[in-house]
Design a protein around this motif. Sequence first.
Motif, short mmCIF file in Angstrom:
data_model
loop_
_atom_site.label_atom_id
_atom_site.label_comp_id
_atom_site.label_asym_id
_atom_site.label_seq_id
_atom_site.Cartn_x
_atom_site.Cartn_y
_atom_site.Cartn_z
N UNK A 159 5.68 -2.75 -9.93
CA UNK A 159 5.14 -3.21 -8.65
C UNK A 159 5.94 -4.40 -8.13
N UNK A 160 6.61 -4.26 -6.98
CA UNK A 160 7.37 -5.38 -6.42
C UNK A 160 6.45 -6.42 -5.79
N UNK A 209 0.86 -1.18 0.00
CA UNK A 209 0.00 0.00 0.00
C UNK A 209 0.89 1.23 0.00
N UNK A 210 1.04 1.85 -1.17
CA UNK A 210 2.00 2.95 -1.25
C UNK A 210 1.65 3.93 -2.37
N UNK A 211 2.22 5.13 -2.27
CA UNK A 211 2.12 6.14 -3.32
C UNK A 211 3.27 5.89 -4.29
N UNK A 233 -2.14 -2.28 -3.44
CA UNK A 233 -2.82 -1.04 -3.83
C UNK A 233 -1.79 0.05 -4.07
N UNK A 234 -1.82 0.63 -5.26
CA UNK A 234 -0.87 1.68 -5.63
C UNK A 234 -1.64 2.99 -5.81
N UNK A 257 -4.48 1.89 -8.36
CA UNK A 257 -4.43 0.60 -9.04
C UNK A 257 -4.49 -0.46 -7.95
N UNK A 258 -5.37 -1.43 -8.11
CA UNK A 258 -5.48 -2.51 -7.13
C UNK A 258 -5.26 -3.84 -7.83
#
Length: 217
Positions: A216-217, A113-115, A199-200, A166-167
């Motif tokens: 996305x890691x 969960x990050x920006x 979640x981005x 983005x999920x």
Amino acid sequence: FGLFACTDETEQVQTNQEQEVRVFGSVMSNSRVSFEKDENVTHASWNVGDKIGLFTEAQKNLEYVATKDGIGMVEFKPSNEPLKCVDGTKVVAYYPYSATTQEMIVPLPNTSDYVWKDMKPFIYASDVVENNSVSMKFKHPFAYLKVTFGEDDLPDYAIGKILNTIEISTSGANLGVTEGYFNLNNLQQTMTQAKPVITVDADNFDLSASEFCCYIP
């Protein structure tokens, strides 16, 4: 003969003395700190102010800072205590720097969960000091999924074509780290808390102006 013997002995003493070591770091092509596109090729790059942590057997978690922006090898300078050791000393490094560590066990960033624009992917490196300097190639323990969104990827009713989040669901597998650590001794990562959903935050990206691309890691 006596003169040469004295010269050899002096050189030997200088070689074995601890000296302040110059530190250089580059990011391997499949690792990413920030991203720059050049002729459709995505490069890894350092930014001024990026902080890495250094460990040797004698010195713990030294804070070093990137001196310039750049793709490839960049020099780092100490914030406080400098790295001092002899040639042959093993140096282990990691990014991003954390002031709170347990010896060689360092925290992993939140990948669940990050920006996106604030994302700092975890990377690490090790090498030995040679000729009073150490040059390390950083790599990461994660695989990366490249996600690209264009204006046509949002439904017609999406007003203004603004991408907020983005999920990604991982079908029950806990692949998004919310809390974890990486052991620099055995190169093992441990997730103490994780989610099956990543979640981005795209930070209100305008898709009508350009595509949104993230890793996305």
